[in-house]
Design an enzyme around this catalytic site. Structure first.
Site, short mmCIF file in Angstrom:
data_model
loop_
_atom_site.label_atom_id
_atom_site.label_comp_id
_atom_site.label_asym_id
_atom_site.label_seq_id
_atom_site.Cartn_x
_atom_site.Cartn_y
_atom_site.Cartn_z
N THR A 38 0.89 -1.23 -0.08
CA THR A 38 0.01 0.01 0.08
C THR A 38 0.85 1.23 0.07
OG1 THR A 38 -1.68 1.23 1.58
CG2 THR A 38 -0.24 -0.38 2.63
N TYR A 48 -1.83 0.38 9.89
CA TYR A 48 -2.08 -0.26 8.86
C TYR A 48 -0.89 -0.25 7.90
CZ TYR A 48 -3.61 -1.29 3.90
OH TYR A 48 -3.52 -1.78 2.82
N1 UFG Z 1 -12.73 10.82 3.24
C1 UFG Z 1 -13.68 11.72 3.67
N2 UFG Z 1 -14.85 11.25 3.89
C2 UFG Z 1 -15.18 10.04 4.07
C3 UFG Z 1 -14.17 8.87 3.87
C4 UFG Z 1 -12.99 9.35 3.23
O1 UFG Z 1 -13.35 12.78 3.46
O2 UFG Z 1 -16.20 9.77 4.72
C5 UFG Z 1 -11.15 11.16 2.92
C6 UFG Z 1 -10.33 10.73 3.64
O3 UFG Z 1 -9.96 11.61 4.66
C7 UFG Z 1 -9.09 10.66 2.52
C8 UFG Z 1 -9.84 10.58 1.08
O4 UFG Z 1 -11.15 10.70 1.58
O5 UFG Z 1 -8.57 11.82 2.62
C9 UFG Z 1 -9.63 9.01 0.69
O6 UFG Z 1 -10.28 8.10 1.58
P1 UFG Z 1 -10.39 6.63 1.92
O7 UFG Z 1 -10.90 6.18 2.95
O8 UFG Z 1 -11.50 6.53 0.40
O9 UFG Z 1 -9.06 6.12 1.57
P2 UFG Z 1 -7.67 6.19 1.84
O10 UFG Z 1 -6.93 7.03 1.48
O11 UFG Z 1 -7.76 6.37 3.49
O12 UFG Z 1 -7.15 4.77 2.03
C10 UFG Z 1 -6.76 3.94 0.70
C11 UFG Z 1 -6.84 2.56 1.08
C12 UFG Z 1 -5.97 2.33 2.34
C13 UFG Z 1 -4.38 2.85 1.73
C14 UFG Z 1 -4.65 4.37 1.25
C15 UFG Z 1 -3.37 4.93 0.97
O13 UFG Z 1 -8.06 2.28 1.80
O14 UFG Z 1 -5.80 0.91 2.15
O15 UFG Z 1 -5.53 4.50 0.44
O16 UFG Z 1 -3.11 4.39 -0.36
F1 UFG Z 1 -3.60 2.62 2.81
#
Ligand code: UFG
Length: 332
Positions: free
Chosen positions: A117, A141
């Site tokens: 990741t 993670y």
């Molecule tokens: N976000 C919101 N509201 C929500 C959900 C997400 O504002 O309800 C924001 C988060 O704060 C982040 C962005 O949208 O800034 C993306 O969030 P996601 O939860 O969709 O994805 P992440 O970037 O947290 O995580 C994904 C994968 C992880 C991986 C990460 C880094 O799910 O496994 O990308 O590549 F580690």
């Protein structure tokens, strides 16, 4: 063509990889404990109900199906949950992978493609990030994935394994033919949560609007799950052709802010996404952007389906019509 054991093959990315493997002519053996995966996501091949920490069961599967290659997707993946429950993350992601490695060594299976990741990098020193960017994870993670990445060279030297790691950026979208898609319970990812808000669920929380980014919300690199699946098939081919272990970023090199994603969801659904501003989510880096030149140049991979509109359109089709609709009384 090979017999491939796909550990976690009933999950979101694993199930799309199974489709791509079968389309490339491989025989697929799915191994999953269905803690987060779905039986409906297994569209063909052999299915074994087993836990990745059950090394004996893994050995039996490797032997019985004369497996020559392993793809390992089984993991816990929520950044937020990993901060509050690191035990679960180290057990599933570190202990689980060690169990799989032991089974492979005992049976003599030497090749693995491993799901890693972008969370291994942490706060970017520069952007887009190359594979040799320093690794300083911001959450358990990312730490759990990095810990196991660091074990690999020792196993490779001692036991002759070859393991290639794919560091995914933001996996998103759904199979263009609508056969598969994302179904997490609870759903934590931005795009499906925005759909849920459109469909009358709670308003979408925007986690932080005071980051030092152009519009104050986080920037992410969204890569279509079908492109990720194709990356796995290419990496597998390279290892089968005798290639060495390697690590590849899988992203597009284009970043979109949370607000830009919301705008795209509004364009595709034709409806407003109700939002509220919430505090920053612990463990979120402000920006994650991939330099994927290595996989593009060495393996000819391209992010063919990864423009944001295609990602959101395929995900929206799936969200409304996939097998998950009504399966548990909600859509995510
Ligand atoms: N976000 C919101 N509201 C929500 C959900 C997400 O504002 O309800 C924001 C988060 O704060 C982040 C962005 O949208 O800034 C993306 O969030 P996601 O939860 O969709 O994805 P992440 O970037 O947290 O995580 C994904 C994968 C992880 C991986 C990460 C880094 O799910 O496994 O990308 O590549 F580690």
């Amino acid at each position: 063509m090979s017999n491939v054991l796909v550990v976690g093959g009933a999950g979101y990315i694993g199930s799309h990889a199974c489709l791509a493997l079968r389309e490339a002519g491989h025989e697929v053996v799915v191994y999953d404990n269905f803690s987060t995966g779905h039986r409906e996501a297994v569209l063909g091949g052999v299915l074994i109900d087993g836990d990745v920490r059950d090394s004996e069961k893994l050995k039996e599967a490797l032997r019985n199906y004369r497996v020559s290659v392993v793809m390992h997707f089984a993991a816990l993946i929520s950044v937020e949950e990993s901060v509050s429950n690191p035990i679960a993350y180290y057990e599933a992601n570190v202990e689980g992978t060690l169990s799989l490695l032991s089974a492979m060594v005992d049976v003599g299976v030497e090749v693995m493609v491993f799901s890693s990741t972008a969370a291994v990098y942490g706060k970017p020193d520069y952007s887009p990030m190359l594979e040799d960017h320093p690794t300083r994870p911001l959450n358990a993670y990312g730490e759990s994935k990095l810990a196991i990445e660091r074990a690999f060279p020792h196993y490779e030297r001692a036991y002759g394994l070859r393991i290639s790691k794919l560091r995914y950026f933001n996996a998103s979208g759904a199979d263009p033919e609508g056969r598969l898609g994302e179904a997490h319970y609870p759903e934590t990812h931005l795009i499906p949560r925005a759909f849920n808000a459109v469909l009358g669920g709670p308003p979408l929380e925007i986690f932080g609007e005071n980051y030092s980014t152009p519009d104050g919300t986080c920037l992410r690199d969204f890569v279509h799950v079908t492109d990720l699946a194709d990356a796995h098939v290419r990496v597998l081919r390279r290892l089968q052709d005798g290639g060495d272990s390697d690590v590849y970023n899988v992203g597009t090199g284009s970043a979109y802010s949370v607000r830009e994603v919301i705008q795209m969801v509004e364009k595709v659904t034709g409806q407003e996404v109700p939002t509220i501003i919430s505090p920053r989510r612990i463990g979120d880096p402000s920006s994650l952007l991939a330099a994927s030149d290595r996989i593009q140049n060495e393996l000819g991979w391209t992010p063919a389906h990864s423009n944001l509109q295609e990602i959101v359109e395929s995900a929206w089709r799936w969200h409304q019509t996939g097998w998950h609709v009504g399966a548990t009384g909600d859509t995510g």
